[in-house]
Design a protein around this motif. Structure first.
Motif, PDB file in Angstrom:
ATOM      1  N   ALA A   8     -71.006  35.551  -7.985  1.00  9.32           N
ATOM      2  CA  ALA A   8     -72.354  34.978  -8.108  1.00  9.32           C
ATOM      3  C   ALA A   8     -72.311  33.455  -8.062  1.00  9.32           C
ATOM      4  O   ALA A   8     -73.192  32.819  -7.465  1.00  9.32           O
ATOM      5  CB  ALA A   8     -72.994  35.453  -9.413  1.00  9.32           C
ATOM      6  N   HIS A   9     -71.290  32.868  -8.666  1.00  5.30           N
ATOM      7  CA  HIS A   9     -71.157  31.411  -8.651  1.00  5.30           C
ATOM      8  C   HIS A   9     -70.938  30.905  -7.227  1.00  5.30           C
ATOM      9  O   HIS A   9     -71.567  29.941  -6.788  1.00  5.30           O
ATOM     10  CB  HIS A   9     -69.998  30.988  -9.554  1.00  5.30           C
ATOM     11  N   GLY A  10     -70.040  31.560  -6.491  1.00  7.57           N
ATOM     12  CA  GLY A  10     -69.797  31.163  -5.107  1.00  7.57           C
ATOM     13  C   GLY A  10     -71.035  31.326  -4.255  1.00  7.57           C
ATOM     14  O   GLY A  10     -71.356  30.462  -3.424  1.00  7.57           O
ATOM     15  N   PHE A  11     -71.754  32.432  -4.457  1.00  8.42           N
ATOM     16  CA  PHE A  11     -72.996  32.683  -3.707  1.00  8.42           C
ATOM     17  C   PHE A  11     -74.015  31.586  -3.988  1.00  8.42           C
ATOM     18  O   PHE A  11     -74.625  31.030  -3.063  1.00  8.42           O
ATOM     19  CB  PHE A  11     -73.560  34.049  -4.115  1.00  8.42           C
ATOM     20  N   ALA A  12     -74.209  31.240  -5.257  1.00  4.79           N
ATOM     21  CA  ALA A  12     -75.228  30.262  -5.642  1.00  4.79           C
ATOM     22  C   ALA A  12     -74.911  28.866  -5.119  1.00  4.79           C
ATOM     23  O   ALA A  12     -75.794  28.154  -4.607  1.00  4.79           O
ATOM     24  CB  ALA A  12     -75.361  30.234  -7.164  1.00  4.79           C
ATOM     25  N   VAL A  13     -73.656  28.462  -5.248  1.00  7.99           N
ATOM     26  CA  VAL A  13     -73.271  27.130  -4.781  1.00  7.99           C
ATOM     27  C   VAL A  13     -73.443  27.023  -3.271  1.00  7.99           C
ATOM     28  O   VAL A  13     -73.974  26.026  -2.752  1.00  7.99           O
ATOM     29  CB  VAL A  13     -71.815  26.823  -5.183  1.00  7.99           C
ATOM     30  N   SER A  14     -73.021  28.045  -2.553  1.00  7.16           N
ATOM     31  CA  SER A  14     -73.105  28.028  -1.092  1.00  7.16           C
ATOM     32  C   SER A  14     -74.548  28.006  -0.615  1.00  7.16           C
ATOM     33  O   SER A  14     -74.921  27.204   0.243  1.00  7.16           O
ATOM     34  CB  SER A  14     -72.376  29.248  -0.520  1.00  7.16           C
ATOM     35  N   ILE A  15     -75.384  28.864  -1.165  1.00  7.93           N
ATOM     36  CA  ILE A  15     -76.764  28.949  -0.688  1.00  7.93           C
ATOM     37  C   ILE A  15     -77.530  27.683  -1.019  1.00  7.93           C
ATOM     38  O   ILE A  15     -78.418  27.253  -0.273  1.00  7.93           O
ATOM     39  CB  ILE A  15     -77.472  30.197  -1.283  1.00  7.93           C
ATOM     40  N   ALA A  16     -77.203  27.040  -2.137  1.00 11.86           N
ATOM     41  CA  ALA A  16     -77.891  25.810  -2.519  1.00 11.86           C
ATOM     42  C   ALA A  16     -77.635  24.693  -1.508  1.00 11.86           C
ATOM     43  O   ALA A  16     -78.503  23.855  -1.258  1.00 11.86           O
ATOM     44  CB  ALA A  16     -77.451  25.371  -3.913  1.00 11.86           C
ATOM     45  N   LEU A  17     -76.438  24.687  -0.922  1.00 10.33           N
ATOM     46  CA  LEU A  17     -76.089  23.642   0.038  1.00 10.33           C
ATOM     47  C   LEU A  17     -76.549  23.967   1.450  1.00 10.33           C
ATOM     48  O   LEU A  17     -77.009  23.097   2.181  1.00 10.33           O
ATOM     49  CB  LEU A  17     -74.570  23.418   0.034  1.00 10.33           C
ATOM     50  N   ILE A  18     -76.454  25.229   1.830  1.00  4.74           N
ATOM     51  CA  ILE A  18     -76.663  25.590   3.227  1.00  4.74           C
ATOM     52  C   ILE A  18     -78.132  25.649   3.613  1.00  4.74           C
ATOM     53  O   ILE A  18     -78.495  25.474   4.779  1.00  4.74           O
ATOM     54  CB  ILE A  18     -75.978  26.938   3.547  1.00  4.74           C
ATOM     55  N   VAL A  19     -79.029  25.872   2.645  1.00  9.15           N
ATOM     56  CA  VAL A  19     -80.448  26.010   2.959  1.00  9.15           C
ATOM     57  C   VAL A  19     -81.071  24.680   3.372  1.00  9.15           C
ATOM     58  O   VAL A  19     -82.085  24.657   4.066  1.00  9.15           O
ATOM     59  CB  VAL A  19     -81.198  26.621   1.751  1.00  9.15           C
ATOM     60  N   ALA A  20     -80.475  23.571   2.969  1.00  8.25           N
ATOM     61  CA  ALA A  20     -81.029  22.258   3.326  1.00  8.25           C
ATOM     62  C   ALA A  20     -81.143  22.115   4.840  1.00  8.25           C
ATOM     63  O   ALA A  20     -80.272  22.567   5.588  1.00  8.25           O
ATOM     64  CB  ALA A  20     -80.142  21.150   2.759  1.00  8.25           C
ATOM     65  N   ILE A  21     -82.246  21.497   5.285  1.00  7.12           N
ATOM     66  CA  ILE A  21     -82.464  21.300   6.721  1.00  7.12           C
ATOM     67  C   ILE A  21     -81.375  20.400   7.289  1.00  7.12           C
ATOM     68  O   ILE A  21     -81.136  19.304   6.786  1.00  7.12           O
ATOM     69  CB  ILE A  21     -83.838  20.682   6.989  1.00  7.12           C
ATOM     70  N   GLY A  22     -80.717  20.867   8.309  1.00  8.64           N
ATOM     71  CA  GLY A  22     -79.667  20.089   8.931  1.00  8.64           C
ATOM     72  C   GLY A  22     -79.532  20.437  10.398  1.00  8.64           C
ATOM     73  O   GLY A  22     -80.260  21.288  10.926  1.00  8.64           O
ATOM     74  N   ALA A  23     -78.589  19.782  11.060  1.00  6.93           N
ATOM     75  CA  ALA A  23     -78.423  19.957  12.496  1.00  6.93           C
ATOM     76  C   ALA A  23     -78.068  21.397  12.849  1.00  6.93           C
ATOM     77  O   ALA A  23     -78.601  21.969  13.803  1.00  6.93           O
ATOM     78  CB  ALA A  23     -77.338  19.005  13.000  1.00  6.93           C
ATOM     79  N   GLN A  24     -77.163  21.991  12.097  1.00  2.00           N
ATOM     80  CA  GLN A  24     -76.730  23.358  12.391  1.00  2.00           C
ATOM     81  C   GLN A  24     -77.891  24.343  12.243  1.00  2.00           C
ATOM     82  O   GLN A  24     -78.121  25.206  13.099  1.00  2.00           O
ATOM     83  CB  GLN A  24     -75.591  23.737  11.455  1.00  2.00           C
TER      84      GLN A  24
END
Length: 208
Positions: A8-24
Motif C-alpha cells: 500500500a505504501h508503494g502504491f500510494a507513493v507512486s500514484i501521488a507522483l505519477i498523476v501530476a500532469i507531465g510530458a509522458q
C-alpha cells in the motif's frame, strides 16, 4: 499485514507522483485520443516505471543523488527533447489542415510511437529524480523482505494509472471529433512541453 502495508505504501507513493500532469502523461493521452498503439505504449510506460523503481530501491537512487553533474546532463537533454516536441505541437496547431478529425495528423508507426514514449520516459529528468531517487530511497529504507512488495505496489499503481489514461482517454474522443478541438489540445501540449523545458533549464542552472 506487514507486507500488505508495504504494498500500500508503494502504491500510494507512486500514484501521488505519477498523476501530476507531465510530458509522458500528455503523450499517452494524445495517443489514446488518436487510438494509436495504446496498448503497447501503456505497457512500455508501466514496464519502464517498474524497472526504474526497482533500480532505485536497489541503490541507483542513492548513486544519482550523489552525481549532480549527471543530473545537469539529464536536465539539458530532457529540456532539448521537450522543446523540440513542444515546437512541433505548436506547428501542428497552427498549420491549416494539419489536424483532422480522425486524429490530428499523420499516424505514427509503432516504432516511432514507442521511440517517443521512450524519449518522454527516459529523457525526462523528473523520472529519475522522482521515480528513481525519491521512490527508490523510500523503498530502500524498508527491510529487505518488504522491498520487492513495495516495488510491486508502486508498479501496480503505475500500470493502473496508464491503463486509465490510455483507455479511459478514449471517452473524450467525441469531444475531439472536430479539428478545432485538436488545435486547442496541441497548443496545450506545446505550452506544457515548453514550460517543462524551461523548468529543466532552471534546474540545470541551479545544479551547475
Amino acid at each position: 499485514m506487514f507486507l500488505a502495508s508495504s504494498f500500500a505504501h508503494g502504491f500510494a507513493v507512486s500514484i501521488a507522483l505519477i498523476v501530476a500532469i507531465g510530458a509522458q502523461n500528455m503523450f499517452v493521452l494524445r495517443q489514446a485520443l488518436r487510438g494509436e498503439h495504446v496498448g503497447a505504449i501503456v505497457l512500455f510506460c508501466a514496464a519502464a516505471d517498474a524497472v526504474l523503481i526497482g533500480l532505485g530501491v536497489a541503490g541507483l537512487g542513492t548513486l544519482l543523488g550523489q552525481a549532480p553533474r549527471l543530473q545537469v546532463l539529464l536536465s539539458l537533454g530532457g529540456a532539448a527533447f521537450l522543446a523540440w516536441y513542444g515546437v512541433g505541437a505548436f506547428r501542428r496547431a497552427a498549420a491549416p489542415g494539419a489536424l483532422v478529425a480522425a486524429g490530428g495528423g499523420a499516424a505514427l508507426a509503432l516504432g516511432s510511437a514507442l521511440a517517443r514514449a521512450a524519449g518522454f520516459t527516459l529523457l525526462n529528468p523528473h523520472v529519475y529524480l522522482d521515480t528513481v531517487l525519491l521512490v527508490g530511497s523510500i523503498g530502500a529504507a524498508k527491510p529487505a523482505a518488504a522491498q520487492p512488495v513495495f516495488v510491486l505496489g508502486a508498479a501496480v499503481a503505475s500500470l493502473g494509472w496508464f491503463c486509465l489514461l490510455g483507455y479511459g482517454g478514449r471517452m473524450l474522443a467525441p469531444v475531439f471529433a472536430r479539428p478545432a478541438a485538436w488545435r486547442v489540445l496541441e497548443a496545450m501540449v506545446g505550452g506544457i512541453m515548453l514550460l517543462l523545458a524551461a523548468g529543466l533549464l532552471l534546474r540545470a542552472a541551479g545544479l551547475g
